[in-house]
Design a protein around this motif. Structure first.
Motif, PDB file in Angstrom:
ATOM      1  N   GLU A   1      -7.708 -59.297 -33.064  1.00  0.00           N
ATOM      2  CA  GLU A   1      -6.649 -58.916 -32.119  1.00  0.00           C
ATOM      3  C   GLU A   1      -6.450 -57.404 -32.114  1.00  0.00           C
ATOM      4  O   GLU A   1      -6.330 -56.779 -31.054  1.00  0.00           O
ATOM      5  CB  GLU A   1      -5.343 -59.612 -32.492  1.00  0.00           C
ATOM      6  CG  GLU A   1      -4.171 -59.267 -31.574  1.00  0.00           C
ATOM      7  CD  GLU A   1      -2.882 -59.937 -31.985  1.00  0.00           C
ATOM      8  OE1 GLU A   1      -1.850 -59.678 -31.334  1.00  0.00           O
ATOM      9  OE2 GLU A   1      -2.893 -60.713 -32.961  1.00  0.00           O
ATOM     10  N   LEU A   2      -6.441 -56.789 -33.294  1.00  0.00           N
ATOM     11  CA  LEU A   2      -6.258 -55.342 -33.383  1.00  0.00           C
ATOM     12  C   LEU A   2      -7.432 -54.608 -32.752  1.00  0.00           C
ATOM     13  O   LEU A   2      -7.244 -53.611 -32.037  1.00  0.00           O
ATOM     14  CB  LEU A   2      -6.107 -54.927 -34.849  1.00  0.00           C
ATOM     15  CG  LEU A   2      -4.926 -55.519 -35.612  1.00  0.00           C
ATOM     16  CD1 LEU A   2      -4.934 -55.017 -37.053  1.00  0.00           C
ATOM     17  CD2 LEU A   2      -3.608 -55.177 -34.939  1.00  0.00           C
ATOM     18  N   ALA A   3      -8.636 -55.065 -33.028  1.00  0.00           N
ATOM     19  CA  ALA A   3      -9.818 -54.426 -32.456  1.00  0.00           C
ATOM     20  C   ALA A   3      -9.812 -54.542 -30.938  1.00  0.00           C
ATOM     21  O   ALA A   3     -10.172 -53.592 -30.227  1.00  0.00           O
ATOM     22  CB  ALA A   3     -11.087 -55.031 -33.046  1.00  0.00           C
ATOM     23  N   ALA A   4      -9.396 -55.695 -30.429  1.00  0.00           N
ATOM     24  CA  ALA A   4      -9.346 -55.886 -28.981  1.00  0.00           C
ATOM     25  C   ALA A   4      -8.321 -54.959 -28.339  1.00  0.00           C
ATOM     26  O   ALA A   4      -8.566 -54.404 -27.257  1.00  0.00           O
ATOM     27  CB  ALA A   4      -9.017 -57.345 -28.662  1.00  0.00           C
ATOM     28  N   GLU A   5      -7.175 -54.780 -28.999  1.00  0.00           N
ATOM     29  CA  GLU A   5      -6.168 -53.850 -28.474  1.00  0.00           C
ATOM     30  C   GLU A   5      -6.750 -52.449 -28.345  1.00  0.00           C
ATOM     31  O   GLU A   5      -6.527 -51.756 -27.343  1.00  0.00           O
ATOM     32  CB  GLU A   5      -4.943 -53.818 -29.387  1.00  0.00           C
ATOM     33  CG  GLU A   5      -4.030 -55.022 -29.268  1.00  0.00           C
ATOM     34  CD  GLU A   5      -2.844 -54.958 -30.201  1.00  0.00           C
ATOM     35  OE1 GLU A   5      -1.935 -55.796 -30.058  1.00  0.00           O
ATOM     36  OE2 GLU A   5      -2.812 -54.065 -31.088  1.00  0.00           O
ATOM     37  N   ALA A   6      -7.470 -52.013 -29.375  1.00  0.00           N
ATOM     38  CA  ALA A   6      -8.053 -50.673 -29.346  1.00  0.00           C
ATOM     39  C   ALA A   6      -9.153 -50.576 -28.288  1.00  0.00           C
ATOM     40  O   ALA A   6      -9.219 -49.598 -27.527  1.00  0.00           O
ATOM     41  CB  ALA A   6      -8.618 -50.316 -30.716  1.00  0.00           C
TER      42      ALA A   6
ATOM     43  N   ARG B   1     -19.658 -47.506 -30.790  1.00  0.00           N
ATOM     44  CA  ARG B   1     -18.505 -46.598 -30.729  1.00  0.00           C
ATOM     45  C   ARG B   1     -17.862 -46.604 -29.329  1.00  0.00           C
ATOM     46  O   ARG B   1     -17.854 -45.598 -28.627  1.00  0.00           O
ATOM     47  CB  ARG B   1     -18.897 -45.174 -31.142  1.00  0.00           C
ATOM     48  CG  ARG B   1     -19.484 -45.095 -32.534  1.00  0.00           C
ATOM     49  CD  ARG B   1     -19.978 -43.690 -32.838  1.00  0.00           C
ATOM     50  NE  ARG B   1     -18.885 -42.831 -33.233  1.00  0.00           N
ATOM     51  CZ  ARG B   1     -18.864 -41.505 -32.999  1.00  0.00           C
ATOM     52  NH1 ARG B   1     -19.841 -40.936 -32.332  1.00  0.00           N
ATOM     53  NH2 ARG B   1     -17.858 -40.781 -33.409  1.00  0.00           N
ATOM     54  N   PRO B   2     -17.294 -47.731 -28.921  1.00  0.00           N
ATOM     55  CA  PRO B   2     -16.760 -47.859 -27.573  1.00  0.00           C
ATOM     56  C   PRO B   2     -15.566 -46.958 -27.268  1.00  0.00           C
ATOM     57  O   PRO B   2     -15.245 -46.735 -26.101  1.00  0.00           O
ATOM     58  CB  PRO B   2     -16.352 -49.334 -27.499  1.00  0.00           C
ATOM     59  CG  PRO B   2     -16.109 -49.736 -28.916  1.00  0.00           C
ATOM     60  CD  PRO B   2     -17.133 -48.985 -29.699  1.00  0.00           C
ATOM     61  N   LEU B   3     -14.906 -46.424 -28.315  1.00  0.00           N
ATOM     62  CA  LEU B   3     -13.752 -45.544 -28.076  1.00  0.00           C
ATOM     63  C   LEU B   3     -14.160 -44.076 -27.940  1.00  0.00           C
ATOM     64  O   LEU B   3     -13.312 -43.227 -27.650  1.00  0.00           O
ATOM     65  CB  LEU B   3     -12.737 -45.683 -29.215  1.00  0.00           C
ATOM     66  CG  LEU B   3     -12.170 -47.083 -29.463  1.00  0.00           C
ATOM     67  CD1 LEU B   3     -11.126 -47.042 -30.572  1.00  0.00           C
ATOM     68  CD2 LEU B   3     -11.579 -47.670 -28.200  1.00  0.00           C
TER      69      LEU B   3
END
Length: 222
Positions: free
Chosen positions: A83-88, A127-129
């Motif tokens: 859930e946290l990874a999806a938010e980011a 590194r999608p961010l």
């Protein structure tokens, strides 16, 4: 339409400088981007369970947690981390409000970051961010600038920069207020004026960062 992920780490609500700085950045972002979505994760009021990371880390190396009584079911821990990874991943920008506690990053924020980094792809894979903006709204009770007695004692800001800029590849902008404890701490009275100047400048920085980030996102979407 863009999404801003706002993460607050202060255990305080009223009187929190980091939250107030984040409010300034968010308000400026909304003014430029009224249709944008703000997703909130309040680690100060709703901290993540301390057992999540040990459970995931133990499973990652094929070991069982030491104390069964403290074990969180692996599936539950994996769901929280996902859930946290999806938010980011779904955020076009991240607004992170963090106070300096005991010269370092607050435990609740460190847990959040540790769980993000369990998704190896975020920092060590595709590194999608990378290239996305991040705004730091930081509050420090003392003074840590060059020439001050405690220069170098701020171990939170370099860590955050290492994670978000170097590991995740985000474009980081910082609004930081120092000497925030001066108005309420005996012996710091002579620093009250300097604290007010620092806080005022930090709010101006936060507003500017919020405006610039929103305009950049709108430009990219055009």
């Amino acid at each position: 339409m863009s999404t801003l992920l706002r993460v607050d780490a202060s255990i305080r609500l009223d009187g929190s400088v980091s939250r107030a700085l984040a409010d300034s950045a968010e308000a400026a972002w909304k003014a430029e981007h009224p249709d944008g979505v703000v997703v909130r994760r309040d680690l100060g009021q709703h901290p993540l369970p301390a057992t999540v990371w040990p459970t995931l880390a133990a499973a990652q190396v094929g070991q069982e947690p030491v104390a069964d009584a403290d074990r969180m079911p692996l599936a539950e821990a994996q769901a929280i981390a996902a859930e946290l990874a999806a938010e980011a991943r779904n955020a076009d920008a991240i607004l992170l409000a963090v106070p300096l506690y005991n010269y370092g990053i607050a435990q609740n924020a460190k847990t959040w970051i540790d769980l993000l980094l369990m998704d190896r792809d975020l920092a060590f894979g595709s590194r999608p961010l990378a290239g996305r903006p991040a705004i730091f709204a930081l509050a420090r009770g003392g003074g840590y600038a060059p020439g001050t007695p405690k220069h170098g004692w701020d171990h939170a800001t370099p860590y955050l920069e290492r994670v978000f800029a170097d590991l995740l590849g985000m474009n980081v902008r910082t609004a930081a207020a120092e000497l925030t404890l001066a108005p309420v701490t005996p012996g710091m009275e002579e620093l009250i004026d300097a604290s007010k100047v620092s806080e005022s400048e930090a709010h101006a920085d936060a507003e500017n960062h919020g405006t610039v980030v929103a305009r950049e996102l709108i430009g990219h979407a055009a």
